[in-house]
Design a protein around this motif. Sequence first.
Motif, PDB file in Angstrom:
ATOM      1  N   PRO A 146       9.722  23.019 -22.955  1.00 53.85           N
ATOM      2  CA  PRO A 146       9.553  22.140 -21.789  1.00 53.85           C
ATOM      3  C   PRO A 146       8.194  22.328 -21.159  1.00 53.85           C
ATOM      4  O   PRO A 146       7.724  23.455 -20.955  1.00 53.85           O
ATOM      5  CB  PRO A 146      10.685  22.560 -20.852  1.00 53.85           C
ATOM      6  N   GLN A 147       7.536  21.211 -20.860  1.00 59.71           N
ATOM      7  CA  GLN A 147       6.218  21.280 -20.244  1.00 59.71           C
ATOM      8  C   GLN A 147       6.381  21.314 -18.726  1.00 59.71           C
ATOM      9  O   GLN A 147       7.205  20.613 -18.168  1.00 59.71           O
ATOM     10  CB  GLN A 147       5.390  20.080 -20.673  1.00 59.71           C
ATOM     11  N   LYS A 148       5.572  22.120 -18.112  1.00 56.91           N
ATOM     12  CA  LYS A 148       5.632  22.233 -16.658  1.00 56.91           C
ATOM     13  C   LYS A 148       4.991  20.991 -16.031  1.00 56.91           C
ATOM     14  O   LYS A 148       3.983  20.493 -16.535  1.00 56.91           O
ATOM     15  CB  LYS A 148       4.895  23.475 -16.196  1.00 56.91           C
ATOM     16  N   PRO A 149       5.571  20.481 -14.953  1.00 57.88           N
ATOM     17  CA  PRO A 149       4.954  19.330 -14.310  1.00 57.88           C
ATOM     18  C   PRO A 149       3.599  19.705 -13.705  1.00 57.88           C
ATOM     19  O   PRO A 149       3.367  20.854 -13.301  1.00 57.88           O
ATOM     20  CB  PRO A 149       5.951  18.931 -13.222  1.00 57.88           C
TER      21      PRO A 149
END
Length: 67
Positions: free
Chosen positions: A61-64
């Motif tokens: 998951p990519q961090k916002p």
Amino acid sequence: MPRIGGPFALFRRKWPAPVWEPMAPFIIAGGIVYYGVWQGQNALSNTEEFRNDPRNPNAKPQKPAAH
């Protein structure tokens, strides 16, 4: 006393003709094909092109972005 059937009574039934013996090669082949497709999917989902795709279940998951 009557015998209680249950959900698997069909599998305990004596068949008048051989059923599992002629079907065994097809069941085994189905398992081999299923395993091959599974391994192919895993191999392709880990390629460079799809490694960061958000639809990839293995993608991190990519961090916002911070505001």
